[in-house]
Design an enzyme around this catalytic site. Structure first.
Site, short mmCIF file in Angstrom:
data_model
loop_
_atom_site.label_atom_id
_atom_site.label_comp_id
_atom_site.label_asym_id
_atom_site.label_seq_id
_atom_site.Cartn_x
_atom_site.Cartn_y
_atom_site.Cartn_z
N GLY A 118 -100.38 -17.99 99.82
CA GLY A 118 -99.88 -19.20 99.15
C GLY A 118 -98.73 -19.84 99.92
CD GLU A 143 -104.79 -16.22 100.55
OE1 GLU A 143 -105.00 -16.01 101.76
OE2 GLU A 143 -103.95 -17.04 100.15
#
Ligand code: NAI
Length: 642
Positions: A118, A143
């Protein structure tokens, strides 16, 4: 001028005399920044605040020495128990970063230290990215390693910035890149030393020049030729991960190809991914990894000088690894001719990793051949890695005991001897700790830290801190034959060889476990460990019940000791096993082969060799590569019963 600093718990926002706004993230109560829901909603309020009165530019930076932003708040992933919550989490970041990307004033992310997940998606939503040239600066979208997808715009913006090929490679492997590479790829607009970073950021954002575009081919691959790039990427992924085990990389390719990176356009996919057992297990593995790292935290001052005795396979590689991690290492063996091969191996490994010749020189200079053992009396840490012979080790320890510093940490890398049996050689036996590395040292993340009965707790703690210092994961275990990792591998390899004795080909046996998700089959593992070691270990680890398997005895008798002799269960013409095609894997074979490993893990937990089930799972995953998507052997057992 300071606008409303008190309004934010995690951010500080100031507008300087030139009209430039600086938003500094310094997450309260944490040593690293992560994008929790509060951090995100505060960011939205910061943007609200500028809506009526835009600044000349907005710069995001970190108030933490650790880095920019480590990623989303992973703790929040564990609370996604309904499909709506998963989708909501994606929507929040996707919309906020779209808003950031659409601002009509220039924005910039000043990236120093880690900028991951993020955090990189936030940086990508800014018009400019300035990377600070420091060894700790790393950018990536990891991720996939947690079994999820970069749904906050990463799948849209990374390919736009650096082209489809490099972006897919980063997203599908989870690998991160440093500041200079980020600049070369066009991810960073510039790369500057720390002392000029604030000025450079201000100049870049105020100049507000058009960004460099990726080359034409990359633009095509991110446009009309998407199908081509997607096909190539799927083929690459298929070589490493099966979609039933690891759905996330396949979903990344689909979402990028069919929905331009907008995960919200494929809600069913998101739901499946976010709540899949794989994602749950990988997130758990992540937390277990953090826990292992935590064992090494403490107030102990870092070790500076390591002395290694025994420059063989293990000692040589331990010494090389530690010099690479910044320690001064003296390496002792029975003569310079025994040390030379270790130095050559180290040099070859460093050359592959280190491009800067001065840095290469510096690392090589830290690795010092020491045939006479002068380093022993000065070292902070000593590791003996001479051959596995009780009397030889005792004699060596006795000598060392007389000359090392009273506060030095003394460790043995023994893989099968009891630490207690080495005690007799020492005046103060409590100081001896087992620090058990795995082969190859540079690739195996786990190190078992072995406490014999009565071990000095301070020395134990220093051993854990030392392991953490050299970027390995310390796993505390009690002293028992094979500790945790080898003790669970022994019966598993034995069962695999019994299956070969029953007539199955090594290829078929290996294929059963590769299909299960192991990085390597158990028979190839025997070849790698060495059939001589398997013979010796088999005797001590398998108990008295058994003759070694016939297939092992025969090959051993013929001198075929595995990869190191070029021949074992497989032939190794170019260092790689020559395998025939596997026959159809009989139903239930994988479960049968696994059962002894699962049983032994449970047994070791009951015996207290490892303190709890999470540590057992972590140890077996990081020490053997046990299929991470299962969450480890005990978690796998539990899920089989659910
Ligand atoms: P190796 O046989 O490759 O190297 C042993 C080295 O110790 C030789 O170079 C020998 O000359 C030297 N040596 C012997 N006595 C010495 C003394 N008194 N003073 C100085 N040097 C001496 O052995 P390897 O495989 O590196 O194993 C070393 C230790 O590491 C053993 O305790 C083994 O159980 C353990 N270990 C081995 C692993 C492996 O995969 N090979 C994995 C984990 C631990």
């Amino acid at each position: 001028m300071n606008i409303d600093a008190s309004r934010y718990q995690h951010w500080q926002v100031e507008v300087d005399a030139t009209g430039l706004a600086w938003a500094t993230l310094d997450k309260a109560g944490e040593s690293a920044n992560s994008l929790s829901s509060t951090v995100m909603s505060e960011l939205a309020r910061i943007l609200d605040g500028f809506d009526g009165k835009p600044p000349r530019g907005l710069i995001f930076r970190s108030g933490k020495p650790a880095g920019f932003i480590a990623g989303a708040d992973i703790q929040e992933f564990t609370q996604l128990d309904t499909p709506e919550k998963g989708i909501e989490l994606v929507r929040r970041g996707w919309q906020l970063f779209n808003r950031l990307a659409g601002l009509n004033y220039p924005t910039l992310a000043l990236v120093r230290g880690h900028c991951l997940g993020g955090g990189l998606e936030l940086a990508l939503a800014c018009r400019y990215l300035l990377a600070v040239d420091e060894p700790t600066t790393r950018m990536g979208l990891p991720e996939v390693m947690l079994g999820i997808v970069p749904g906050w715009g990463g799948m849209l913006r990374l390919p736009e910035r650096i082209g489809a090929q490099a972006a897919l490679d980063m997203m599908l492997t989870g690998k991160s890149i440093d500041a200079r590479r980020a600049k070369r790829l066009g991810l960073a607009d510039d790369c500057v030393p720390p002392r000029v970073m604030d000025n450079a950021a201000a100049m870049l954002v105020l100049a507000d020049q058009p960004r460099r575009r990726p080359p034409l081919l990359q633009r095509l691959l991110n446009g009309p030729l998407r199908g081509l790039a997607a096909r190539a990427a799927r083929k690459q992924v298929a070589k490493r991960a099966r979609s039933e085990h690891y759905p996330a990389p396949y979903a990344i390719i689909d979402i990028w190809q069919k929905h331009r990176g907008d995960a919200l356009a494929a809600p069913e996919l998101i739901d499946r991914i976010v709540r899949s057992p794989t994602a749950r297990n990988l997130v758990r593995v992540f937390f277990m990894q953090e826990r292992l790292k935590g064992f090494g935290k403490g107030s102990a001052s870092p070790a500076r000088h390591l002395h290694v005795i025994g420059a063989g396979v293990m000692g040589g590689d331990i010494a090389a690894w530690c010099a690479l991690r910044g320690l001064t290492v003296t390496l002792q063996d029975q003569g310079i001719e025994r040390i030379a091969p270790a130095l050559q191996r180290a040099y070859a490994a460093y050359r592959r990793r280190i491009k800067d010749p001065r840095e290469l020189r510096r690392v090589m200079d830290r690795l010092i051949p020491d045939p006479d053992g002068h380093g022993a009396s000065r070292a902070d840490v000593l590791i003996e890695a001479i051959f596995e012979d009780l009397e030889a080790k005792r004699a060596l320890l006795r000598k060392l005991d007389a000359l090392i510093r009273p506060d030095a940490l003394l460790a043995s890398n023994t893989s099968s001897l009891r630490i207690e049996d080495l005690h007799g050689a020492l005046n103060n036996p409590a100081r001896l700790i087992g620090i058990h590395f795995f082969n190859p040292v540079a690739r195996m993340p786990l190190v078992e830290v072995v406490a014999a009965g009565g071990a000095d707790p301070e020395m134990l703690q220093r051993a854990m801190a030392f392991v953490k210092q050299i970027d390995r994961l310390p796993l505390p275990v009690k002293s028992a034959p094979g500790f945790l990792v080898n003790a669970v591998l022994g019966p598993y390899m034995l069962e695999a060889m019994r299956a070969v004795d029953e007539g199955l080909s090594p290829e078929t046996v290996d294929q059963a476990m590769i299909a299960f998700g192991m990085p390597m089959g158990p028979i190839e593992l025997v070849d790698m460990v060495g059939l001589d070691v398997a013979m010796a270990a088999g005797k001590s680890l398998a108990g008295n019940d058994a003759e070694p398997p016939k297939c092992l005895r025969e090959r051993f008798a013929a001198g075929h000791l595995g990869k190191k002799t070029g021949k074992g269960f497989y032939d190794y013409p170019k260092g790689k096993p020559a395998k025939a095609a596997a026959a159809a894997v009989p139903a239930g074979l994988a479960d049968r082969l696994l059962q002894p490993l699962l049983d032994r893990t449970q047994q070791l937990l009951r015996d207290g060799i490892v303190a709890d089930a999470d540590l057992a799972d972590a140890g077996v995953i990081f020490g053997t590569g046990f299929a991470p998507f299962t969450g480890g052997p005990l978690n796998y057992l539990k899920s089989r019963h659910d």
